[in-house]
Enzyme design. Structure first.
Site, PDB file in Angstrom:
ATOM      1  N   GLU A 287     -10.073 -12.712   9.585  1.00 15.88           N
ATOM      2  CA  GLU A 287     -10.865 -13.674   8.813  1.00 15.88           C
ATOM      3  C   GLU A 287     -11.313 -13.067   7.480  1.00 15.88           C
ATOM      4  O   GLU A 287     -11.232 -13.717   6.426  1.00 15.88           O
ATOM      5  CB  GLU A 287     -12.076 -14.147   9.611  1.00 15.88           C
ATOM      6  CG  GLU A 287     -11.754 -14.980  10.837  1.00 15.88           C
ATOM      7  CD  GLU A 287     -11.375 -14.123  12.039  1.00 15.88           C
ATOM      8  OE1 GLU A 287     -11.504 -12.867  11.954  1.00 15.88           O
ATOM      9  OE2 GLU A 287     -10.956 -14.695  13.060  1.00 15.88           O
TER      10      GLU A 287
ATOM     11  N   SER B  66      -0.320   1.382  -0.825  1.00 16.55           N
ATOM     12  CA  SER B  66      -0.568  -0.044  -1.024  1.00 16.55           C
ATOM     13  C   SER B  66      -2.058  -0.285  -1.310  1.00 16.55           C
ATOM     14  O   SER B  66      -2.589   0.296  -2.240  1.00 16.55           O
ATOM     15  CB  SER B  66      -0.064  -0.834   0.189  1.00 16.55           C
ATOM     16  OG  SER B  66       0.017  -2.210  -0.082  1.00 16.55           O
TER      17      SER B  66
ATOM     18  N   HIS C 196       8.775  -0.965   0.293  1.00 18.29           N
ATOM     19  CA  HIS C 196       7.348  -0.748   0.059  1.00 18.29           C
ATOM     20  C   HIS C 196       6.743   0.255   1.042  1.00 18.29           C
ATOM     21  O   HIS C 196       5.791   0.959   0.703  1.00 18.29           O
ATOM     22  CB  HIS C 196       6.622  -2.095   0.167  1.00 18.29           C
ATOM     23  CG  HIS C 196       5.164  -2.046  -0.119  1.00 18.29           C
ATOM     24  ND1 HIS C 196       4.641  -1.520  -1.287  1.00 18.29           N
ATOM     25  CD2 HIS C 196       4.083  -2.455   0.615  1.00 18.29           C
ATOM     26  CE1 HIS C 196       3.315  -1.616  -1.264  1.00 18.29           C
ATOM     27  NE2 HIS C 196       2.966  -2.166  -0.120  1.00 18.29           N
TER      28      HIS C 196
END
Length: 239
Positions: free
Chosen positions: A162, A71, A221
């Site tokens: 974040e 990924s 995936h």
């Protein structure tokens, strides 16, 4: 061989695959920045993460090394091969193409950002909250692997959510390049995944002319998590 994990994951997700590959390779599974035990940084470009990996290879004198990436780890591996090919002997990319993807994963990122970590006294409480948010127990439990015990009690999220949230558009994209990697490259895709389409083969070949694609039927995936032996067999046969 260097192993690079995907978004929300860590080096711990490679235990089964590492054991199989260690029969032929010395295996190093890394935590990408803002994941696992690695450092946090507000910048999260593929160029930056490729530079992190290059620094690791150079510091330990491992180059040229084989690099396996799943990924976003696959995109890091591709960027490293394109930018510093002298460090890479061969490339294995799991279920990702060198392209921009449409918006996805925003719900998972938002759920992690909203996770009220200090409210939980047990892991099952946190998992129940996340399952309620996502309505997908398997994904919720996968994400909750990032919730770890704090020394003084309670929990904390080891992901820098974040930074991931603010860089999500960058992570969905891939740096444009006029370069190509001439070394051997194997792309492994899940037969039940939509991350590598047949239409992507020409793009993959443009960047990686000495590559081929293998499909594992029934895998989504998270190919190496679902079919670790099959992935290891493909990699070992490739080498």
């Amino acid at each position: 061989m260097i192993l690079l994990h995907g978004l929300f994951a860590s080096k711990d997700n490679f235990h089964s695959l590492s054991r199989r590959l260690s029969h032929q390779f010395t295996v190093y599974a890394l935590d990408l920045r803002n994941h696992g035990e690695s450092f946090h940084d507000p910048e999260m470009s593929y160029q930056g993460m490729a530079a992190d990996t290059a620094a690791f290879i150079e510091e330990l004198g491992l180059g040229p090394a084989a690099v396996f990436g799943h990924s976003i780890g696959g995109k890091v591996a591709m960027e490293l091969a394109l930018s510093q090919p002298v460090l890479i002997s061969a490339l294995v990319v799991e279920d990702i193409a060198p392209k921009q993807y449409p918006p996805r994963l925003a719900r998972e990122v938002q759920a992690l950002a909203e996770l009220p970590v200090t409210d939980f006294t047990t892991r099952p409480e946190a998992e129940k909250w996340m399952i309620g948010k996502l309505a997908n127990p398997a994904v919720a439990r996968f994400l909750m692997k990032n919730l770890v015990s704090a020394e003084g009690g309670g929990y904390f999220l080891r992901l820098n959510i974040e930074a991931i949230q603010s860089n999500l558009d960058t992570l969905l994209d891939f740096p444009s390049s006029s370069r190509s990697f001439q070394g051997p490259a194997l792309f492994i895709r899940g037969g039940s995944s939509d991350y590598i389409q047949d239409d992507d083969f020409s793009l993959i070949t443009r960047y990686f002319p000495n590559s081929h694609v293998e499909t594992l039927d029934g895998a989504t995936h998270w190919v190496h998590a679902e079919q670790p032996d099959a992935v290891a067999d493909l990699v070992l046969d490739f080498f």
